[in-house]
Design a protein around this motif. Structure first.
Motif, mmCIF file in Angstrom:
data_model
loop_
_atom_site.group_PDB
_atom_site.id
_atom_site.type_symbol
_atom_site.label_atom_id
_atom_site.label_comp_id
_atom_site.label_asym_id
_atom_site.label_seq_id
_atom_site.Cartn_x
_atom_site.Cartn_y
_atom_site.Cartn_z
ATOM 1 N N UNK A 1 0.827 -1.205 0.000
ATOM 2 C CA UNK A 1 0.000 0.000 0.000
ATOM 3 C C UNK A 1 0.864 1.258 0.000
ATOM 4 N N UNK A 2 1.959 1.222 0.764
ATOM 5 C CA UNK A 2 2.842 2.384 0.880
ATOM 6 C C UNK A 2 3.917 2.426 -0.209
ATOM 7 N N UNK A 3 3.887 1.448 -1.101
ATOM 8 C CA UNK A 3 4.861 1.362 -2.193
ATOM 9 C C UNK A 3 6.290 1.227 -1.666
ATOM 10 N N UNK A 4 6.456 0.453 -0.608
ATOM 11 C CA UNK A 4 7.791 0.105 -0.098
ATOM 12 C C UNK A 4 8.186 -1.214 -0.746
ATOM 13 N N UNK A 5 9.284 -1.219 -1.492
ATOM 14 C CA UNK A 5 9.634 -2.383 -2.297
ATOM 15 C C UNK A 5 10.794 -3.201 -1.739
ATOM 16 N N UNK A 6 11.149 -2.963 -0.499
ATOM 17 C CA UNK A 6 12.235 -3.702 0.154
ATOM 18 C C UNK A 6 11.922 -5.193 0.218
ATOM 19 N N UNK A 7 12.933 -6.016 -0.034
ATOM 20 C CA UNK A 7 12.758 -7.466 0.078
ATOM 21 C C UNK A 7 12.599 -7.845 1.548
ATOM 22 N N UNK A 8 11.581 -8.645 1.847
ATOM 23 C CA UNK A 8 11.304 -9.056 3.219
ATOM 24 C C UNK A 8 11.559 -10.556 3.366
ATOM 25 N N UNK A 9 12.304 -10.905 4.409
ATOM 26 C CA UNK A 9 12.753 -12.278 4.621
ATOM 27 C C UNK A 9 12.470 -12.677 6.066
ATOM 28 N N UNK A 10 12.089 -13.918 6.297
ATOM 29 C CA UNK A 10 11.903 -14.431 7.649
ATOM 30 C C UNK A 10 13.215 -15.001 8.167
ATOM 31 N N UNK A 11 13.593 -14.636 9.381
ATOM 32 C CA UNK A 11 14.857 -15.137 9.930
ATOM 33 C C UNK A 11 14.829 -16.653 10.116
ATOM 34 N N UNK A 12 13.642 -17.202 10.374
ATOM 35 C CA UNK A 12 13.527 -18.653 10.572
ATOM 36 C C UNK A 12 13.816 -19.437 9.301
#
Length: 247
Positions: free
Chosen positions: A128-139
């Protein structure tokens, strides 16, 4: 490579989203112990001009469990009441229509696992906020599970060949800039500016509320400007000065 690492939270405040946008890879720290009195499953919204809590119901909760081992109580009556509270609080806000649809979609997610549920919500809001950072789970990362605290953070940074590690001001109490420097990583602290905007029915601005409040009262263009409204502290004199303020 800029890396940020932090636990997932329920509709966190603007500083959380500043950190996500400021890095290249954002790691959701879901395999650390759950804090029963923390902010992982709760936040504050504006109700009648005051900060009031909202929360996500969980069960089988224990501080001996990791965040990704906690389950959500998907009580439909409770969810309906929660949505009603948010609707009554922001029904007259200028961006209510679009934002409430997003909030409704997030809250009604039937995902049973707390970490996955919060990760889903973070990704929805980033879109929605147009944030395109890659998101990763530490697990999901292959790492030494015996490491704790700063050592675990340093290993995760190493997995991505990080040159910079960005953290919120609270990280000053947790990390040593010299230890990061020894690994070829620059520790940087994001200090959110004193952001304010027009809230309805308030005599004085109520700060540090959930991102729900920000989205309800601001256009995407206005929020985009807020997302870069912070100071980066990266020298020892600045770090120690902020640390003294926090203490």
């Amino acid at each position: 490579m800029k890396v940020g690492i932090m636990q997932p939270y329920f509709f966190p405040y603007i500083g959380y989203w500043q950190l996500i946008k400021a890095v290249d890879k954002y790691v959701i720290y879901d395999d650390v112990n759950y804090k029963k009195r923390g902010w992982i499953n709760k936040n504050n919204i504006l109700v009648n001009g005051e900060a009031k809590p909202i929360s996500l119901r969980t069960f089988k909760v224990s501080q001996n469990k990791r965040i990704n081992e906690i389950e959500i109580d998907h009580d439909l009556i409770y969810k309906k009441k929660l949505l009603k509270t948010i609707k009554e609080a922001y029904g007259k806000a200028p961006y209510f229509q679009d934002v409430f649809s997003l909030v409704e979609k997030i809250i009604n997610d039937s995902e049973p696992n707390l970490a996955t549920y919060l990760t889903n919500s973070i990704k929805e809001i980033c879109a929605y906020l147009n944030i395109q950072t890659e998101i990763i789970l530490s697990s999901e990362l292959e790492k030494n599970e015996h490491l704790r605290g700063q050592d675990k953070i340093l290993e995760i940074c190493g997995l991505f060949s990080a040159e910079e590690y960005l953290n919120a001001a609270g990280g000053l109490l947790l990390y040593s800039p010299l230890d990061f420097q020894a690994q070829g990583i620059e520790l940087k602290i994001i200090q959110t500016s004193h952001i304010s905007y027009q809230q309805r029915e308030t005599r004085e601005f109520v700060p540090n509320l959930s991102i729900i409040d920000v989205m309800m009262f601001n256009s995407l263009e206005e929020i985009d400007a807020m997302l870069i409204d912070f100071t980066v502290l990266n020298n020892f004199s600045e770090l120690f000065q902020v640390n003294a303020t926090i203490e």
